[in-house]
Design a protein around this motif. Structure first.
Motif, short mmCIF file in Angstrom:
data_model
loop_
_atom_site.label_atom_id
_atom_site.label_comp_id
_atom_site.label_asym_id
_atom_site.label_seq_id
_atom_site.Cartn_x
_atom_site.Cartn_y
_atom_site.Cartn_z
N ARG A 1 8.75 11.00 -2.31
CA ARG A 1 9.40 10.34 -1.27
C ARG A 1 10.07 11.24 -0.36
O ARG A 1 11.15 11.94 -1.06
N ALA A 2 10.09 11.13 0.96
CA ALA A 2 10.69 11.99 1.73
C ALA A 2 10.63 11.32 3.13
O ALA A 2 10.01 10.50 3.52
N PRO A 3 11.78 11.63 3.87
CA PRO A 3 12.24 10.92 5.33
C PRO A 3 10.71 10.96 6.09
O PRO A 3 10.44 9.97 6.90
N GLN A 4 10.19 12.13 6.19
CA GLN A 4 8.81 12.25 7.03
C GLN A 4 7.92 11.18 6.86
O GLN A 4 6.81 10.85 7.47
N HIS A 5 7.87 10.60 5.23
CA HIS A 5 6.74 9.46 5.10
C HIS A 5 7.24 8.27 5.36
O HIS A 5 6.54 7.39 4.82
N HIS A 6 8.51 8.05 5.73
CA HIS A 6 8.79 6.55 5.90
C HIS A 6 8.37 5.69 7.17
O HIS A 6 8.28 4.47 7.11
N THR A 7 7.60 6.65 7.81
CA THR A 7 6.84 5.85 8.84
C THR A 7 5.47 6.75 9.18
O THR A 7 5.36 7.83 8.58
N GLY A 8 4.49 6.18 9.69
CA GLY A 8 3.34 6.61 9.99
C GLY A 8 2.14 6.01 10.26
O GLY A 8 2.19 4.56 10.00
N ALA A 9 0.98 6.30 10.54
CA ALA A 9 -0.18 5.64 10.73
C ALA A 9 -0.79 4.96 9.68
O ALA A 9 -1.95 4.21 9.76
N HIS A 10 -0.28 5.48 8.22
CA HIS A 10 -1.30 5.16 7.23
C HIS A 10 -0.03 4.46 6.00
O HIS A 10 -0.26 4.84 4.97
N MET A 11 0.52 3.42 6.49
CA MET A 11 1.62 2.82 5.50
C MET A 11 1.00 2.07 4.49
O MET A 11 0.20 1.20 4.79
N LYS B 1 8.02 -1.27 -2.06
CA LYS B 1 8.17 -0.42 -0.75
C LYS B 1 6.92 0.15 -0.21
O LYS B 1 5.83 0.22 -0.85
N LEU B 2 7.01 0.48 0.96
CA LEU B 2 5.62 1.33 1.84
C LEU B 2 6.20 2.54 2.17
O LEU B 2 7.33 3.00 2.24
N MET B 3 5.12 3.50 2.30
CA MET B 3 5.32 4.94 2.48
C MET B 3 3.86 5.47 3.04
O MET B 3 2.82 4.70 2.65
N ASN B 4 4.15 6.42 4.07
CA ASN B 4 2.92 6.71 4.61
C ASN B 4 2.09 7.75 3.76
O ASN B 4 2.77 8.64 3.25
N PHE B 5 0.87 7.40 3.53
CA PHE B 5 -0.15 8.28 2.73
C PHE B 5 -1.27 8.49 3.55
O PHE B 5 -1.91 7.64 4.01
N THR B 6 -1.56 9.88 3.84
CA THR B 6 -2.80 10.16 4.68
C THR B 6 -4.00 9.64 3.96
O THR B 6 -4.08 9.43 2.76
N PRO B 7 -5.29 9.57 4.46
CA PRO B 7 -6.36 9.52 3.72
C PRO B 7 -6.51 10.35 2.59
O PRO B 7 -6.90 10.05 1.71
N GLU B 8 -6.25 11.74 2.95
CA GLU B 8 -6.30 12.65 1.81
C GLU B 8 -5.50 12.56 0.71
O GLU B 8 -5.85 12.38 -0.59
N GLU B 9 -4.13 11.99 0.94
CA GLU B 9 -3.15 11.97 -0.05
C GLU B 9 -3.60 10.49 -0.71
O GLU B 9 -3.58 10.74 -1.92
#
Length: 506
Positions: free
Chosen positions: A284-294, A314-322
């Motif tokens: 979990r890191a600040p850069q993952h708190h928002t994004g297009a893939h929450m 809770k929600l976090m941004n995960f890219t399709p690869e992640e």
């Protein structure tokens, strides 16, 4: 004394109930010579004076193991009102789950103070034990919890509420009879509660024994004697290893330790990484708190033993690869990677409750191979948690244990014959279901005990628990004396006392 009228403390203008003759409703500030909170202390590791905090306060007792220490110099600077005395009511005044809990201090520690989260009430015209029982009533506790919010948006008990809380004041002699009767009845209930707690401990021991028997073969010993198997655990391990690539076999070659418990002849040991795939969650890191893939993700707070708590996901941004790496599938077993040592590795199964769910780095994911039953794996990991096996494999930092992926994958994993696994799961399910039914019955009896206590308190403060004695001096006579004396409630001076060294210099 003028007629008392409730003010803005939130109490109803009408008296809560009709009192017996000789009783009176009186605000607490008129029955005490001090009401106030402690100070935020400066703590020291040793050689100081004990400070009571919220954790120390239990109903009817002080829990000394949670006491902290403030320096002698800081203690000497406190106003004398903040030196705790026998008979003081110590009342938790902040915090969800702790606010409202109180005790009457018994004077067992010579020097003592409280922190800023505890209110001191020093009774002067009321029996302290009588007051202590009154604040335990459901009516007072509901008033405490409902609608009191402080500056930090947390539950808080204002001083004004404590001062204006109206108390059903019985004649002093009757107060003492009431206290004696309550204490006697509560002692009888306590015996029953102790028996319930002993039964709970017995159930816990039983559940641990069932889990151990299930994963060591003891639970199905009789079944094995009657049922030869076509495929043993050894055969299954050979098949698992045969399905690995040559590189993986060489990279992950595993040999059982010589001190492992003995298994039945038809069972075999393998490594956790041979029984399934293990993955640590995403950081979990600040850069993952928002994004297009929450996406929703699970963390330690969501993973309890054998169940998921999904009340706060809770929600976090995960890219399709992640997402490909960290997505959960039904049947995955999640284990706490970081936790208090005794709860380390606490496991639960994800059963597809939330679509598209992932998991955080504080969790390990075990995904059983096609030849291993995920429900049996859950039993193994529950046993490892309760038996301390995970704890022995952990590294401890600041009272938190960590079950690293590197250590976890090399741990031993028992493999029974496939036919025996089905019998194990059925027997465990039946045994734990019976245990759950018994626990529900114990919970119901404990709830009955709590309700009985409240019924006793209600009767006591409505004047129905003990008979009235016409010879008792009525509360009105004591109030008349208060009217003549009219002592104000003490307030803390904002100055400070001189220390011993300062006094010597002067």
């Amino acid at each position: 004394m003028d007629a008392w009228t409730p003010n803005s403390a939130g109490l109803a203008q009408d008296e809560p109930w009709e009192l017996p003759e000789g009783w009176a409703w009186v605000p607490l500030k008129m029955l005490s010579n001090f009401i106030g909170r402690g100070r935020g202390p400066t703590y020291v590791e040793a050689g100081g004076v004990p400070v009571v905090n919220q954790k120390c306060i239990r109903w009817h007792r002080l829990e000394p193991r949670h006491l902290k220490l403030t320096s002698r110099d800081a203690f000497d600077r406190l106003p004398p009102e903040l030196y705790i005395r026998a008979g003081d009511l110590l009342w938790n005044s902040t915090g969800t789950g702790t606010i409202g809990r109180a005790l009457i201090y018994d004077g067992s520690i010579a020097e003592l103070t409280v922190d800023s989260h505890v209110t001191i009430v020093r009774p002067s015209s009321i029996d302290p034990a009588y007051l202590g029982h009154f604040v335990e009533t459901s009516r007072v506790q509901h008033l405490v919890v409902d609608g009191h919010v402080g500056s930090t948006n947390q539950q808080e008990l204002p001083r004004s509420f404590v001062e204006e809380l109206i108390v059903p004041l019985a004649p002093l002699a009757e107060q003492r009879r009431i206290v004696a009767r309550i204490d006697g009845l509560f002692a009888e209930i306590a015996e029953g509660e102790a028996a319930l707690e002993e039964a709970r401990r017995g159930l816990d021991t039983f559940r641990r024994a069932v889990l151990k028997a299930a994963v060591t073969g003891e639970l199905t010993k009789d079944w094995r004697e009657r049922n030869p198997v076509a495929e043993t655990g050894h055969d299954l391990v050979a098949r698992m290893r045969g399905s690995m690539s040559k590189n993986k076999r060489l990279r992950t070659a595993w040999t059982p330790r010589t001190d492992l418990p003995e298994l039945p002849d038809t069972w075999a040991w393998c490594a956790v990484h041979e029984a399934g795939d293990v993955q640590l969650g995403r950081q979990r890191a600040p850069q993952h708190h928002t994004g297009a893939h929450m996406r929703p993700y699970l963390r330690v707070a969501n993973v309890l033993e054998d169940r998921l708590d999904l009340s706060d996901v809770k929600l976090m941004n995960f890219t399709p690869e992640e997402f490909e790496t960290f997505a959960l599938k039904a049947g995955d077993v999640l284990l706490n990677e970081g936790q208090a040592p005794d709860l380390l590795g606490r496991p639960a199964m994800y059963r597809g409750e939330i679509e598209g769910c992932c998991f955080q780095k504080t969790l390990l994911r075990f995904r059983a191979s096609e030849l291993v039953d995920e429900n049996f794996a859950l039993l193994v990991f529950r046993h490892y948690m309760h038996s301390g096996r995970f704890k022995r494999e952990s590294r401890i930092t600041t009272n938190i244990g960590h079950l690293t992926q590197v250590r976890f994958v090399e741990m031993e994993f028992p493999i029974p014959p496939p036919a025996e696994v089905a019998v194990i799961l059925r027997r465990v399910s039946e045994a734990l279901a019976a245990s759950a039914d018994t626990l529900a019955m114990l919970d119901a009896e404990a709830a009955d005990a709590a309700r009985l206590k409240q019924s006793i308190l209600k009767a006591a403060f409505e004047g129905h628990l003990v008979p009235q004695d016409p010879a008792d001096e009525p509360a009105s006579a004591m109030l008349a004396r208060l009217r003549a004396a009219n002592p104000p409630v003490a307030r803390i001076r904002r100055g400070r006392r001189k220390t011993v060294s300062e006094k010597a210099k002067s």
